[in-house]
Design a protein around this motif. Sequence first.
Motif, PDB file in Angstrom:
ATOM      1  N   VAL A  55       0.843  -1.198   0.000  1.00  0.00           N
ATOM      2  CA  VAL A  55       0.000   0.000   0.000  1.00  0.00           C
ATOM      3  C   VAL A  55       0.878   1.248   0.000  1.00  0.00           C
ATOM      4  CG1 VAL A  55      -1.579   1.361   1.435  1.00  0.00           C
ATOM      5  CG2 VAL A  55      -2.058  -1.034   1.006  1.00  0.00           C
ATOM      6  N   LEU A  56       1.926   1.246   0.818  1.00  0.00           N
ATOM      7  CA  LEU A  56       2.783   2.429   0.889  1.00  0.00           C
ATOM      8  C   LEU A  56       3.600   2.618  -0.385  1.00  0.00           C
ATOM      9  CD1 LEU A  56       4.072   2.310   4.556  1.00  0.00           C
ATOM     10  CD2 LEU A  56       2.416   3.880   3.565  1.00  0.00           C
ATOM     11  N   LEU A  58       3.351   5.696  -3.329  1.00  0.00           N
ATOM     12  CA  LEU A  58       4.583   6.269  -3.868  1.00  0.00           C
ATOM     13  C   LEU A  58       4.708   6.091  -5.376  1.00  0.00           C
ATOM     14  CD1 LEU A  58       7.013   7.788  -2.844  1.00  0.00           C
ATOM     15  CD2 LEU A  58       8.209   5.628  -2.649  1.00  0.00           C
ATOM     16  N   ILE A  59       4.654   4.866  -5.882  1.00  0.00           N
ATOM     17  CA  ILE A  59       4.889   4.637  -7.310  1.00  0.00           C
ATOM     18  C   ILE A  59       3.763   5.233  -8.151  1.00  0.00           C
ATOM     19  CG2 ILE A  59       5.114   2.849  -9.080  1.00  0.00           C
ATOM     20  CD1 ILE A  59       6.600   1.181  -6.995  1.00  0.00           C
ATOM     21  N   THR A  60       2.523   4.981  -7.747  1.00  0.00           N
ATOM     22  CA  THR A  60       1.406   5.564  -8.484  1.00  0.00           C
ATOM     23  C   THR A  60       1.436   7.084  -8.395  1.00  0.00           C
ATOM     24  OG1 THR A  60       0.114   3.606  -7.984  1.00  0.00           O
ATOM     25  CG2 THR A  60      -1.089   5.518  -8.766  1.00  0.00           C
ATOM     26  N   GLY A  61       1.812   7.611  -7.239  1.00  0.00           N
ATOM     27  CA  GLY A  61       1.905   9.060  -7.078  1.00  0.00           C
ATOM     28  C   GLY A  61       2.968   9.684  -7.953  1.00  0.00           C
ATOM     29  N   VAL A  62       4.103   9.020  -8.062  1.00  0.00           N
ATOM     30  CA  VAL A  62       5.173   9.538  -8.919  1.00  0.00           C
ATOM     31  C   VAL A  62       4.720   9.535 -10.375  1.00  0.00           C
ATOM     32  CG1 VAL A  62       7.466   8.984  -9.815  1.00  0.00           C
ATOM     33  CG2 VAL A  62       7.071   9.007  -7.365  1.00  0.00           C
ATOM     34  N   PHE A 100       3.344  16.568  -7.024  1.00  0.00           N
ATOM     35  CA  PHE A 100       3.333  15.442  -6.091  1.00  0.00           C
ATOM     36  C   PHE A 100       2.583  15.805  -4.811  1.00  0.00           C
ATOM     37  CE2 PHE A 100       5.156  12.630  -2.852  1.00  0.00           C
ATOM     38  CZ  PHE A 100       4.890  11.415  -3.452  1.00  0.00           C
ATOM     39  N   ASP A 101       2.676  17.044  -4.380  1.00  0.00           N
ATOM     40  CA  ASP A 101       1.918  17.493  -3.208  1.00  0.00           C
ATOM     41  C   ASP A 101       0.417  17.443  -3.471  1.00  0.00           C
ATOM     42  OD1 ASP A 101       1.712  18.641  -0.545  1.00  0.00           O
ATOM     43  OD2 ASP A 101       1.061  20.462  -1.575  1.00  0.00           O
TER      44      ASP A 101
END
Length: 121
Positions: A24-25, A30-34, A68-69
């Motif tokens: 999940v983290l 992280l990866i999907t967010g990037v 990203f924010d």
Amino acid sequence: MSTFAYCAVYDHSPGHAVFVVISVLLFHFLITGVLVATFCWFLTNNYLREEVPNSHVVEQRVEWLYAFDIHCNSFFPMFVLLHVIHYFLSPILVYRYLNFLGYDGKLLSFVYQLVSLRWRM
């Protein structure tokens, strides 16, 4: 915390619970967010900016960390909906699913309109 609680209720091994929390983290956050932040940053800077011909205006660009924010701020409501509320609603959902299986056509051959029962769920 909600992922640990979910794993404590539905998983059998602590190793799998740690795997779920890490996935999940790392993957969901992280990866999907990037990837999403990079795509939106590229799209915004290349196609959505307004070009000003005046040379006295400072060129404005969207920073990658700002994109990203935005992902971090929009991830929290989705996380609450998908993990926290789902954790508290899962007993109701399991009950409804098991109730539907009880009326399945294989067990009760005289029930013909199961589509209307499935639609209500």
